[in-house]
Design a protein around this motif. Structure first.
Motif, mmCIF file in Angstrom:
data_model
loop_
_atom_site.group_PDB
_atom_site.id
_atom_site.type_symbol
_atom_site.label_atom_id
_atom_site.label_comp_id
_atom_site.label_asym_id
_atom_site.label_seq_id
_atom_site.Cartn_x
_atom_site.Cartn_y
_atom_site.Cartn_z
ATOM 1 N N PRO A 172 0.732 -1.308 0.270
ATOM 2 C CA PRO A 172 -0.577 -0.091 0.334
ATOM 3 C C PRO A 172 0.923 1.674 -0.139
ATOM 4 C CG PRO A 172 -0.358 -1.016 1.668
ATOM 5 C CD PRO A 172 0.394 -1.999 0.933
ATOM 6 N N LEU A 173 -0.024 2.398 -0.789
ATOM 7 C CA LEU A 173 0.894 3.697 -0.686
ATOM 8 C C LEU A 173 0.229 4.790 -0.151
ATOM 9 C CD1 LEU A 173 2.394 5.684 -1.771
ATOM 10 C CD2 LEU A 173 1.636 5.518 -3.960
ATOM 11 N N VAL A 174 0.642 5.270 1.297
ATOM 12 C CA VAL A 174 0.561 6.136 2.212
ATOM 13 C C VAL A 174 0.970 7.696 1.824
ATOM 14 C CG1 VAL A 174 -0.481 6.936 4.544
ATOM 15 C CG2 VAL A 174 -0.285 4.682 3.726
ATOM 16 N N MET A 175 -0.209 8.901 1.887
ATOM 17 C CA MET A 175 0.260 9.835 1.526
ATOM 18 C C MET A 175 -0.890 10.026 2.782
ATOM 19 S SD MET A 175 2.894 9.954 -0.450
ATOM 20 C CE MET A 175 2.847 11.611 -1.182
ATOM 21 N N LEU A 176 -0.110 11.112 3.706
ATOM 22 C CA LEU A 176 -0.114 12.353 4.435
ATOM 23 C C LEU A 176 0.399 14.092 3.781
ATOM 24 C CD1 LEU A 176 1.539 10.509 7.323
ATOM 25 C CD2 LEU A 176 -0.590 10.484 6.454
ATOM 26 N N LEU A 177 -0.912 14.813 3.791
ATOM 27 C CA LEU A 177 -1.148 15.684 3.284
ATOM 28 C C LEU A 177 -1.622 16.839 3.632
ATOM 29 C CD1 LEU A 177 -3.088 14.491 0.021
ATOM 30 C CD2 LEU A 177 -0.714 13.954 0.179
ATOM 31 N N GLU A 178 -0.354 18.469 3.255
ATOM 32 C CA GLU A 178 -0.822 19.556 4.119
ATOM 33 C C GLU A 178 0.045 19.942 4.153
ATOM 34 O OE1 GLU A 178 -0.757 20.820 8.249
ATOM 35 O OE2 GLU A 178 0.318 19.463 8.595
ATOM 36 N N GLY A 179 0.251 20.731 2.532
ATOM 37 C CA GLY A 179 1.295 21.273 1.742
ATOM 38 C C GLY A 179 0.396 22.584 0.982
ATOM 39 N N ALA A 180 1.830 22.863 0.051
ATOM 40 C CA ALA A 180 1.370 24.252 -0.412
ATOM 41 C C ALA A 180 1.321 24.497 -1.721
ATOM 42 C CB ALA A 180 1.885 25.511 -0.086
ATOM 43 N N GLY A 181 1.496 22.853 -2.786
ATOM 44 C CA GLY A 181 1.644 22.593 -3.679
ATOM 45 C C GLY A 181 2.911 22.693 -4.444
ATOM 46 N N PHE A 182 2.801 22.904 -6.163
ATOM 47 C CA PHE A 182 4.013 23.307 -6.359
ATOM 48 C C PHE A 182 4.768 24.397 -5.218
ATOM 49 C CE2 PHE A 182 3.554 19.808 -10.203
ATOM 50 C CZ PHE A 182 5.120 19.301 -9.512
ATOM 51 N N GLY A 200 -5.066 8.271 1.406
ATOM 52 C CA GLY A 200 -4.383 10.118 1.517
ATOM 53 C C GLY A 200 -4.973 10.314 2.965
ATOM 54 N N GLY A 201 -4.570 10.823 3.609
ATOM 55 C CA GLY A 201 -4.494 11.439 5.506
ATOM 56 C C GLY A 201 -4.665 13.377 4.740
ATOM 57 N N PHE A 237 -9.216 5.799 -0.938
ATOM 58 C CA PHE A 237 -9.763 6.065 0.607
ATOM 59 C C PHE A 237 -9.168 7.575 0.825
ATOM 60 C CE2 PHE A 237 -10.893 5.215 4.980
ATOM 61 C CZ PHE A 237 -12.722 5.752 4.582
ATOM 62 N N THR A 238 -9.956 8.271 0.904
ATOM 63 C CA THR A 238 -8.930 9.499 2.377
ATOM 64 C C THR A 238 -10.005 10.020 2.503
ATOM 65 O OG1 THR A 238 -8.357 10.222 -0.495
ATOM 66 C CG2 THR A 238 -8.535 11.785 1.467
ATOM 67 N N ILE A 239 -9.010 10.472 4.252
ATOM 68 C CA ILE A 239 -9.753 10.932 4.799
ATOM 69 C C ILE A 239 -9.696 12.183 5.727
ATOM 70 C CG2 ILE A 239 -10.507 10.433 7.580
ATOM 71 C CD1 ILE A 239 -8.906 7.604 6.123
ATOM 72 N N VAL A 295 -7.610 10.364 12.016
ATOM 73 C CA VAL A 295 -7.162 10.376 10.369
ATOM 74 C C VAL A 295 -5.972 8.846 10.439
ATOM 75 C CG1 VAL A 295 -5.823 10.550 8.357
ATOM 76 C CG2 VAL A 295 -7.543 12.035 9.772
ATOM 77 N N LEU A 296 -5.134 8.756 11.445
ATOM 78 C CA LEU A 296 -4.472 7.288 11.566
ATOM 79 C C LEU A 296 -5.042 5.868 11.623
ATOM 80 C CD1 LEU A 296 -1.088 9.225 13.244
ATOM 81 C CD2 LEU A 296 -1.907 9.270 10.166
ATOM 82 N N ASP A 297 -5.851 6.771 12.388
ATOM 83 C CA ASP A 297 -6.661 4.945 13.459
ATOM 84 C C ASP A 297 -7.347 4.697 11.970
ATOM 85 O OD1 ASP A 297 -5.881 5.519 15.952
ATOM 86 O OD2 ASP A 297 -7.256 6.031 16.498
ATOM 87 N N ASP A 298 -8.355 5.760 11.061
ATOM 88 C CA ASP A 298 -9.082 5.205 10.408
ATOM 89 C C ASP A 298 -8.036 4.924 8.848
ATOM 90 O OD1 ASP A 298 -11.414 5.990 10.845
ATOM 91 O OD2 ASP A 298 -11.825 7.650 10.029
ATOM 92 N N ILE A 299 -6.773 4.988 8.354
ATOM 93 C CA ILE A 299 -5.949 4.538 7.944
ATOM 94 C C ILE A 299 -5.296 3.762 8.745
ATOM 95 C CG2 ILE A 299 -2.984 4.715 6.197
ATOM 96 C CD1 ILE A 299 -3.816 7.832 6.692
ATOM 97 N N ARG A 300 -4.940 3.386 9.344
ATOM 98 C CA ARG A 300 -4.894 1.527 9.853
ATOM 99 C C ARG A 300 -6.471 1.066 9.591
ATOM 100 N NH1 ARG A 300 -3.598 5.144 14.451
ATOM 101 N NH2 ARG A 300 -1.200 4.836 14.108
ATOM 102 N N ARG A 301 -7.396 1.391 10.578
ATOM 103 C CA ARG A 301 -8.274 0.161 9.908
ATOM 104 C C ARG A 301 -8.643 -0.189 8.535
ATOM 105 N NH1 ARG A 301 -10.822 2.872 13.289
ATOM 106 N NH2 ARG A 301 -12.248 4.395 12.133
ATOM 107 N N TYR A 302 -8.649 0.706 7.853
ATOM 108 C CA TYR A 302 -9.139 0.897 6.426
ATOM 109 C C TYR A 302 -8.601 0.073 6.253
ATOM 110 C CZ TYR A 302 -9.401 1.266 1.958
ATOM 111 O OH TYR A 302 -9.586 1.407 -0.311
#
Length: 202
Positions: free
Chosen positions: A58-68, A96-97, A115-117, A167-174
């Motif tokens: 699996p690939l997990v991406m945690l997002l909190e950024g301003a783009g390029f 995705g989180g 799936f994204t939370i 969010v991290l709990d939902d990723i683990r559960r998913y």
């Protein structure tokens, strides 16, 4: 050093275990130039998807950024990091989180995931409030532009959690519901005598 003088070029990447199974993880680092994407970060995003597919995990991406990042530098494989992620579709689970605001190119990662939370402080948009104000003259908050009350009903986000931990709990559960890839079988779950029968509406 990738990213030159910029620590990890705004994204922390690596592999680890979730529920005892291997995963690839990328986490935008908002404390480094607002988690913006530079050439090194872009290459790392591509490589994460490439390794997830190669290793069938699996690939997990945690997002909190301003783009390029507007730096004038050449971004090499752009925008093939999204193409590499799309190649994972149907083969390895992608999750995705959204832990904070995610804008521009980084925000395009979430809709490509299976799936994204989003947490309470999350928001997703291709252009943030300053760009909207400059282009249209309208003042709008991050929450009204792409917060949970907008992103969840629109279907861009699949689930909501109050906190980052949620969010991290939902990723683990998913991820616990699936095998590591389309090439493997789900784990065997033995009958639990302590668990009662689920009521079935008749």
């Amino acid at each position: 050093m990738i990213g030159g003088d910029i620590a990890a070029d705004g994204i922390v990447a690596g592999s680890g275990l979730i529920n005892g199974s291997p995963v690839m993880v990328g986490a935008e680092d908002f404390t480094t130039l607002a988690g913006s994407i530079g050439p090194g970060g872009n290459a790392k995003r591509y490589r994460l998807a490439e390794l997830a597919l190669r290793d069938r995990i699996p690939l997990v991406m945690l997002l909190e950024g301003a783009g390029f990042r507007p730096s004038g530098e050449h971004y090499g494989r752009t925008p093939t990091d999204l193409l590499a992620q799309a190649q994972c579709s149907g083969k390895v689970p992608m999750v995705g989180g959204l832990l904070g605001p995610s804008a521009g190119h980084g925000a395009l990662v979430a809709p490509v995931c299976d799936f994204t939370i989003m947490s309470r402080q999350g928001a997703i948009f291709t252009a943030g409030p300053p760009v909207v104000k400059e282009a249209t003259g309208e003042e709008i908050s991050k929450e009204d532009l792409g917060g949970p009350t907008v992103a969840l009903p629109s279907g861009v986000i699949h689930n909501y959690a109050e906190t980052d931990e949620g969010v991290l709990d939902d990723i683990r559960r998913y991820l616990s519901y699936f095998p590591s890839s389309a090439w493997s079988y789900p784990p065997t779950r033995l009958y639990d005598e302590d668990a009662g029968l689920r009521p079935t509406p008749e």
